[in-house]
Design a protein around this motif. Structure first.
Motif, PDB file in Angstrom:
ATOM      1  N   ALA A 143       0.615  -1.195   0.024  1.00  0.00           N
ATOM      2  CA  ALA A 143      -0.003   0.064  -0.008  1.00  0.00           C
ATOM      3  C   ALA A 143       0.932   1.298  -0.045  1.00  0.00           C
ATOM      4  O   ALA A 143       0.798   2.115  -0.773  1.00  0.00           O
ATOM      5  CB  ALA A 143      -0.763  -0.103   1.180  1.00  0.00           C
ATOM      6  N   TRP A 144       1.890   1.393   0.934  1.00  0.00           N
ATOM      7  CA  TRP A 144       2.634   2.666   0.931  1.00  0.00           C
ATOM      8  C   TRP A 144       3.518   2.912  -0.139  1.00  0.00           C
ATOM      9  O   TRP A 144       3.689   3.949  -0.687  1.00  0.00           O
ATOM     10  CB  TRP A 144       3.430   2.457   2.129  1.00  0.00           C
ATOM     11  N   VAL A 145       3.874   1.846  -0.852  1.00  0.00           N
ATOM     12  CA  VAL A 145       4.517   2.113  -2.105  1.00  0.00           C
ATOM     13  C   VAL A 145       3.774   2.560  -3.432  1.00  0.00           C
ATOM     14  O   VAL A 145       4.097   3.228  -4.123  1.00  0.00           O
ATOM     15  CB  VAL A 145       5.260   0.548  -2.732  1.00  0.00           C
ATOM     16  N   ARG A 146       2.551   1.935  -3.261  1.00  0.00           N
ATOM     17  CA  ARG A 146       1.274   2.571  -4.283  1.00  0.00           C
ATOM     18  C   ARG A 146       1.185   4.018  -4.159  1.00  0.00           C
ATOM     19  O   ARG A 146       1.096   4.512  -4.988  1.00  0.00           O
ATOM     20  CB  ARG A 146       0.214   1.699  -3.994  1.00  0.00           C
ATOM     21  N   VAL A 147       1.132   4.266  -2.759  1.00  0.00           N
ATOM     22  CA  VAL A 147       0.939   5.817  -2.427  1.00  0.00           C
ATOM     23  C   VAL A 147       2.055   6.679  -3.013  1.00  0.00           C
ATOM     24  O   VAL A 147       1.952   7.833  -3.669  1.00  0.00           O
ATOM     25  CB  VAL A 147       0.654   5.935  -0.945  1.00  0.00           C
ATOM     26  N   LEU A 148       3.368   6.161  -2.615  1.00  0.00           N
ATOM     27  CA  LEU A 148       4.300   7.045  -2.825  1.00  0.00           C
ATOM     28  C   LEU A 148       4.666   7.020  -4.497  1.00  0.00           C
ATOM     29  O   LEU A 148       4.817   8.134  -5.084  1.00  0.00           O
ATOM     30  CB  LEU A 148       5.450   6.511  -2.489  1.00  0.00           C
ATOM     31  N   LEU A 149       4.328   5.729  -5.319  1.00  0.00           N
ATOM     32  CA  LEU A 149       4.452   6.101  -6.634  1.00  0.00           C
ATOM     33  C   LEU A 149       3.617   7.001  -7.425  1.00  0.00           C
ATOM     34  O   LEU A 149       3.969   7.817  -8.298  1.00  0.00           O
ATOM     35  CB  LEU A 149       4.220   4.485  -7.022  1.00  0.00           C
ATOM     36  N   VAL A 150       2.225   6.898  -6.904  1.00  0.00           N
ATOM     37  CA  VAL A 150       1.425   7.795  -7.422  1.00  0.00           C
ATOM     38  C   VAL A 150       1.758   9.323  -7.207  1.00  0.00           C
ATOM     39  O   VAL A 150       1.509  10.052  -8.033  1.00  0.00           O
ATOM     40  CB  VAL A 150      -0.280   7.271  -7.223  1.00  0.00           C
TER      41      VAL A 150
ATOM     42  N   THR B 292       0.214  17.837  -6.432  1.00  0.00           N
ATOM     43  CA  THR B 292       0.948  16.909  -5.754  1.00  0.00           C
ATOM     44  C   THR B 292      -0.071  16.541  -4.542  1.00  0.00           C
ATOM     45  O   THR B 292      -0.182  15.233  -4.605  1.00  0.00           O
ATOM     46  CB  THR B 292       2.132  17.471  -5.065  1.00  0.00           C
ATOM     47  N   LEU B 293      -0.790  17.346  -3.938  1.00  0.00           N
ATOM     48  CA  LEU B 293      -1.843  16.994  -2.980  1.00  0.00           C
ATOM     49  C   LEU B 293      -2.875  16.043  -3.679  1.00  0.00           C
ATOM     50  O   LEU B 293      -3.233  15.159  -3.139  1.00  0.00           O
ATOM     51  CB  LEU B 293      -2.405  18.098  -2.111  1.00  0.00           C
ATOM     52  N   GLY B 294      -3.320  16.513  -4.797  1.00  0.00           N
ATOM     53  CA  GLY B 294      -4.192  15.963  -5.536  1.00  0.00           C
ATOM     54  C   GLY B 294      -3.820  14.488  -5.989  1.00  0.00           C
ATOM     55  O   GLY B 294      -4.418  13.242  -5.809  1.00  0.00           O
ATOM     56  N   ALA B 295      -2.576  14.205  -6.370  1.00  0.00           N
ATOM     57  CA  ALA B 295      -1.977  12.992  -6.698  1.00  0.00           C
ATOM     58  C   ALA B 295      -1.907  12.148  -5.418  1.00  0.00           C
ATOM     59  O   ALA B 295      -2.017  10.966  -5.374  1.00  0.00           O
ATOM     60  CB  ALA B 295      -0.441  13.051  -7.232  1.00  0.00           C
ATOM     61  N   LEU B 296      -1.541  12.792  -4.251  1.00  0.00           N
ATOM     62  CA  LEU B 296      -1.504  12.002  -3.146  1.00  0.00           C
ATOM     63  C   LEU B 296      -2.779  11.490  -2.728  1.00  0.00           C
ATOM     64  O   LEU B 296      -2.773  10.370  -2.143  1.00  0.00           O
ATOM     65  CB  LEU B 296      -0.890  12.934  -1.833  1.00  0.00           C
ATOM     66  N   LEU B 297      -3.791  12.337  -2.832  1.00  0.00           N
ATOM     67  CA  LEU B 297      -5.255  11.602  -2.588  1.00  0.00           C
ATOM     68  C   LEU B 297      -5.701  10.509  -3.456  1.00  0.00           C
ATOM     69  O   LEU B 297      -6.302   9.530  -3.104  1.00  0.00           O
ATOM     70  CB  LEU B 297      -6.355  12.831  -2.674  1.00  0.00           C
ATOM     71  N   ALA B 298      -5.331  10.723  -4.746  1.00  0.00           N
ATOM     72  CA  ALA B 298      -5.230   9.483  -5.641  1.00  0.00           C
ATOM     73  C   ALA B 298      -4.709   8.435  -5.040  1.00  0.00           C
ATOM     74  O   ALA B 298      -5.185   7.167  -5.173  1.00  0.00           O
ATOM     75  CB  ALA B 298      -4.946  10.072  -6.881  1.00  0.00           C
ATOM     76  N   GLY B 299      -3.808   8.633  -4.821  1.00  0.00           N
ATOM     77  CA  GLY B 299      -2.630   7.352  -4.215  1.00  0.00           C
ATOM     78  C   GLY B 299      -3.237   6.539  -2.968  1.00  0.00           C
ATOM     79  O   GLY B 299      -3.324   5.485  -3.146  1.00  0.00           O
TER      80      GLY B 299
ATOM     81  N   VAL C 240      -6.315   6.698  -2.241  1.00  0.00           N
ATOM     82  CA  VAL C 240      -7.610   6.153  -2.802  1.00  0.00           C
ATOM     83  C   VAL C 240      -7.331   4.830  -3.348  1.00  0.00           C
ATOM     84  O   VAL C 240      -8.203   3.745  -3.011  1.00  0.00           O
ATOM     85  CB  VAL C 240      -8.643   7.218  -3.600  1.00  0.00           C
ATOM     86  N   LEU C 241      -6.464   4.826  -4.125  1.00  0.00           N
ATOM     87  CA  LEU C 241      -6.083   3.729  -4.948  1.00  0.00           C
ATOM     88  C   LEU C 241      -5.483   2.452  -4.086  1.00  0.00           C
ATOM     89  O   LEU C 241      -5.750   1.309  -4.098  1.00  0.00           O
ATOM     90  CB  LEU C 241      -5.041   3.853  -6.083  1.00  0.00           C
ATOM     91  N   ALA C 242      -4.592   3.123  -2.879  1.00  0.00           N
ATOM     92  CA  ALA C 242      -4.039   2.216  -2.014  1.00  0.00           C
ATOM     93  C   ALA C 242      -5.141   1.527  -1.104  1.00  0.00           C
ATOM     94  O   ALA C 242      -5.010   0.288  -1.052  1.00  0.00           O
ATOM     95  CB  ALA C 242      -2.991   2.874  -1.222  1.00  0.00           C
ATOM     96  N   ARG C 243      -5.961   2.237  -0.837  1.00  0.00           N
ATOM     97  CA  ARG C 243      -7.250   1.655   0.162  1.00  0.00           C
ATOM     98  C   ARG C 243      -7.999   0.804  -0.631  1.00  0.00           C
ATOM     99  O   ARG C 243      -8.345  -0.415  -0.181  1.00  0.00           O
ATOM    100  CB  ARG C 243      -7.993   2.873   0.575  1.00  0.00           C
TER     101      ARG C 243
END
Length: 202
Positions: free
Chosen positions: A132-139, A180-187, A189-192
């Motif tokens: 999950a955390w890798v997914r968030v950081l990648l996005v 960047t904050l928008g991308a963080l939110l996307a990450g 959501v996708l990780a969850r």
């Protein structure tokens, strides 16, 4: 049925964007003045179609070498639609003169559009990332890179010779942070949701 709806919606997004770009490039309406619509007319469709083109080439290559996985052949229209949607929102904002008439429109655009863009990209690139955390950081990292690239493109296209040069630095920093904050939110959501993750079995 959902697949067909996503395909039609993606085509509508692309078509509506191109029509508005043409209006902006070939008319003298004031809301398009000094905003580089001549360059956008070719650049936006090219960027909108870049990811689908890459996906098609990669899928074709995998099929040719016999390495296609089950389900890889299904066209990810929903992801493509999310990637294209920010371009339509941006152009529509110019068509309706929202950038100049609504104070918060530009800021909201950078946050929401980067959420949509990176949600779509994440659906494609996270297929084999299960942590999950890798997914968030990648996005998030991908979104930050794209935010910087976008601001460089804006500066080169119309800011350097326009009327917004005096405030460009502060605006650019804010846009990059919001993107960047928008991308963080996307990450997040996708990780969850575990969107697109492929579970590996031993």
């Amino acid at each position: 049925m959902k697949h067909r709806i996503a395909a039609v919606a993606t085509a509508v997004v692309l078509g509506a964007t191109i029509v508005q770009l043409a209006i902006g490039a070939f008319t003298d309406l004031p809301q398009f003045a000094g905003k580089g619509f001549g360059a956008r007319l070719w650049a936006y469709p090219a960027m909108m179609l870049l990811v689908p083109a890459i996906w098609w080439l990669v899928s074709r290559r995998r099929a040719a070498v016999g390495g296609a996985r089950a389900g890889d052949g299904a066209i990810p229209w929903a992801a493509f639609g999310l990637i294209m949607a920010p371009f339509l929102i941006d152009v529509t904002g110019n068509t309706l003169d929202l950038y100049d008439s609504v104070v918060w429109w530009d800021d909201a655009n950078h946050f929401v559009n980067w959420f949509l863009l990176n949600a779509g990209l994440g659906m494609l690139v996270l297929r084999r990332v299960g942590i999950a955390w890798v997914r968030v950081l990648l996005v998030t990292g991908l979104g930050a890179i794209l935010a910087i690239g976008w601001e460089v493109g804006e500066w080169y296209t119309f800011i350097r010779h326009g009327t917004e040069l005096d405030t460009a630095y502060q605006d650019t920093l804010g846009d990059e942070a919001l993107g960047t904050l928008g991308a963080l939110l996307a990450g997040l959501v996708l990780a969850r949701r575990g969107e697109g993750a492929t579970r590996h079995t031993s």
